[in-house]
Write a protein that holds these residues in place. Sequence first.
Motif, PDB file in Angstrom:
ATOM      1  N   UNK A  23       0.844  -1.154  -0.073  1.00  0.00           N
ATOM      2  CA  UNK A  23      -0.081   0.071   0.022  1.00  0.00           C
ATOM      3  C   UNK A  23       0.795   1.289   0.013  1.00  0.00           C
ATOM      4  N   UNK A  24       1.818   1.200   0.766  1.00  0.00           N
ATOM      5  CA  UNK A  24       2.784   2.514   0.910  1.00  0.00           C
ATOM      6  C   UNK A  24       3.471   2.888  -0.650  1.00  0.00           C
ATOM      7  N   UNK A  25       3.789   1.707  -1.325  1.00  0.00           N
ATOM      8  CA  UNK A  25       4.225   1.912  -2.723  1.00  0.00           C
ATOM      9  C   UNK A  25       3.014   2.600  -3.619  1.00  0.00           C
ATOM     10  N   UNK A  26       1.989   1.946  -3.474  1.00  0.00           N
ATOM     11  CA  UNK A  26       0.677   2.336  -4.416  1.00  0.00           C
ATOM     12  C   UNK A  26       0.303   3.697  -4.118  1.00  0.00           C
ATOM     13  N   UNK A  27       0.270   4.138  -2.846  1.00  0.00           N
ATOM     14  CA  UNK A  27      -0.027   5.552  -2.554  1.00  0.00           C
ATOM     15  C   UNK A  27       1.097   6.494  -2.620  1.00  0.00           C
ATOM     16  N   UNK A  28       2.143   6.164  -2.314  1.00  0.00           N
ATOM     17  CA  UNK A  28       3.342   6.821  -2.735  1.00  0.00           C
ATOM     18  C   UNK A  28       3.520   7.318  -3.984  1.00  0.00           C
ATOM     19  N   UNK A  29       3.161   6.367  -5.035  1.00  0.00           N
ATOM     20  CA  UNK A  29       3.252   6.691  -6.446  1.00  0.00           C
ATOM     21  C   UNK A  29       2.235   8.104  -6.502  1.00  0.00           C
ATOM     22  N   UNK A  30       1.140   8.151  -5.892  1.00  0.00           N
ATOM     23  CA  UNK A  30       0.383   9.128  -6.386  1.00  0.00           C
ATOM     24  C   UNK A  30       0.784  10.492  -5.481  1.00  0.00           C
ATOM     25  N   UNK A  31       1.764  10.479  -4.720  1.00  0.00           N
ATOM     26  CA  UNK A  31       2.062  11.842  -3.807  1.00  0.00           C
ATOM     27  C   UNK A  31       2.475  12.916  -4.785  1.00  0.00           C
ATOM     28  N   UNK A  32       2.924  12.657  -6.134  1.00  0.00           N
ATOM     29  CA  UNK A  32       3.363  13.845  -6.793  1.00  0.00           C
ATOM     30  C   UNK A  32       2.179  14.650  -7.066  1.00  0.00           C
ATOM     31  N   UNK A  33       0.952  14.039  -7.366  1.00  0.00           N
ATOM     32  CA  UNK A  33      -0.132  14.712  -7.845  1.00  0.00           C
ATOM     33  C   UNK A  33      -0.684  15.824  -6.773  1.00  0.00           C
ATOM     34  N   UNK A  34      -0.582  15.240  -5.664  1.00  0.00           N
ATOM     35  CA  UNK A  34      -0.823  16.033  -4.095  1.00  0.00           C
ATOM     36  C   UNK A  34       0.044  17.219  -4.292  1.00  0.00           C
ATOM     37  N   UNK A  35       1.466  17.027  -4.492  1.00  0.00           N
ATOM     38  CA  UNK A  35       2.338  18.139  -4.233  1.00  0.00           C
ATOM     39  C   UNK A  35       1.898  19.243  -5.519  1.00  0.00           C
ATOM     40  N   UNK A  49      -1.041  19.596  -7.024  1.00  0.00           N
ATOM     41  CA  UNK A  49      -2.385  20.242  -6.948  1.00  0.00           C
ATOM     42  C   UNK A  49      -2.306  20.959  -5.800  1.00  0.00           C
ATOM     43  N   UNK A  50      -1.613  20.841  -4.711  1.00  0.00           N
ATOM     44  CA  UNK A  50      -1.776  21.566  -3.506  1.00  0.00           C
ATOM     45  C   UNK A  50      -0.190  22.060  -3.071  1.00  0.00           C
ATOM     46  N   UNK A  51       0.545  21.294  -2.250  1.00  0.00           N
ATOM     47  CA  UNK A  51       1.903  21.708  -2.009  1.00  0.00           C
ATOM     48  C   UNK A  51       2.666  20.843  -1.025  1.00  0.00           C
ATOM     49  N   UNK A  52       3.797  21.041  -0.695  1.00  0.00           N
ATOM     50  CA  UNK A  52       4.485  19.970   0.166  1.00  0.00           C
ATOM     51  C   UNK A  52       3.885  19.911   1.483  1.00  0.00           C
ATOM     52  N   UNK A  53       3.837  21.242   2.164  1.00  0.00           N
ATOM     53  CA  UNK A  53       3.209  21.062   3.369  1.00  0.00           C
ATOM     54  C   UNK A  53       2.117  20.073   3.694  1.00  0.00           C
ATOM     55  N   UNK A  54       1.209  20.570   2.758  1.00  0.00           N
ATOM     56  CA  UNK A  54      -0.118  19.803   2.840  1.00  0.00           C
ATOM     57  C   UNK A  54      -0.152  18.122   2.763  1.00  0.00           C
ATOM     58  N   UNK A  55       0.888  17.940   1.745  1.00  0.00           N
ATOM     59  CA  UNK A  55       1.269  16.491   1.633  1.00  0.00           C
ATOM     60  C   UNK A  55       1.597  15.781   2.923  1.00  0.00           C
TER      61      UNK A  55
END
Length: 419
Positions: free
Chosen positions: A353-365, A367-373
């Motif tokens: 799960x960590x690798x699957x969710x980690x793969x989507x972390x770039x979209x959060x950055x 769309x929003x920002x590093x602090x929010x991630x």
Amino acid sequence: MLPLGFSSGLPFLLVFGTLSAWLREVGISHAEIGMLSWVALAYSLKFLWAPLVDRYDAPVLSRLLGRRRGWMALSQLVTALGLVGIAMSSPQVTLFFTIGSAALVAFASATQDVVIDGFRIDAAATERQGMMAAALQLGYRFAILCSGAGALYIAQFVNWRSAYLSMAALMGGGLIGTLLAPRLDGGPARKHVPLAAAIVEPLADLFQRKGMMLIPIFLLIACFRLPDFVSGVMANSLYIDLGFSKADIANVSKLYGVWIGIAGAFAGGLALTRLGLWWTLFIGAFIAAASNLMFSWLAIEGARLDLLMLTISIDNFASGFAGSALIAYMSGLTAPGFAAAQYALLSSLYALPGKLIGGASGFVVDAYSYPLLFTGTAAIGIPLLILCLVIRRDTMVGELEKVQAAVAPAPALATDSRA
């Protein structure tokens, strides 16, 4: 085992953290970097093809070296070939070739891990496995220093292509270890459990012993290292975006940070003996998640070297501590006769799960920002602590049963020392 451990540890960062720094430096988007981390799924899924590697010979090389050494040599050569492919690629122009080469490295490296573990178990008696594992881990740590700090130093003072070509050459150390290793394929052929049974039977045993408690147990294991995996994907991109040099990243994150992580692991082991399993697990869940708030602070403050050191110190110590707690917890869930298979399944559960969710972390950055991630990943600690409270009674009972079994007198009629 020392060069084999080195060969096992070298490729991981080269398709994970180190590669993300190169990609970000040449302008690859956060979303694409995050998705690239999915190539590391091979390390989580290796249990699927492990029975095939154990049963069948490697082409040509197994006839020359034996089954174990043949697969080790083949996987090391393919890993080196994949690293050369990354080195010769230009991510900003041929990103798909870079990704394909990284996937080849991950698959071959995961296969190498399967074979090295099998060789280690076959090569020495049970009472010597501790020494074998210690040598393997020491080689692995040396490799992390080379593929983390070493590769960044070479990239800083020469270029990225030279860094990856150097890492490909270092895979020769593992090949030397393979050639020096004894051939262990003598004797009659072993019978192999069908793949379906090898997966179903260990799971059935877990359900039989734990019942419905297995649901929160699985949830806890699956989410326990999520903050670490997400921060591992985006941390190097954050450092590059803030303006830290590759030498700064190598010195603080890849060199200094490794030893802080080792200290955290030792602290976790000490806590297990002093506080017990459940309290160590509870503390590890809290600090591993909360430490991600340091990345949010760093992202807000900017390129402050003192704050980078503080962030790495807290995060790596917490990660090492939590890792010791989780390994002890998963080991305690296994049963005699199924220990290896159950541990492989549980370790895949925590990593996948960590690798699957980690793969989507770039979209959060993006769309929003590093602090929010990083604030969001820290918030994962809240359900983790709740899950720790849910499994507390089961964990305490399990510890008590192990203590009682350890102090119970041997049966009067038992003649086997394993009784």
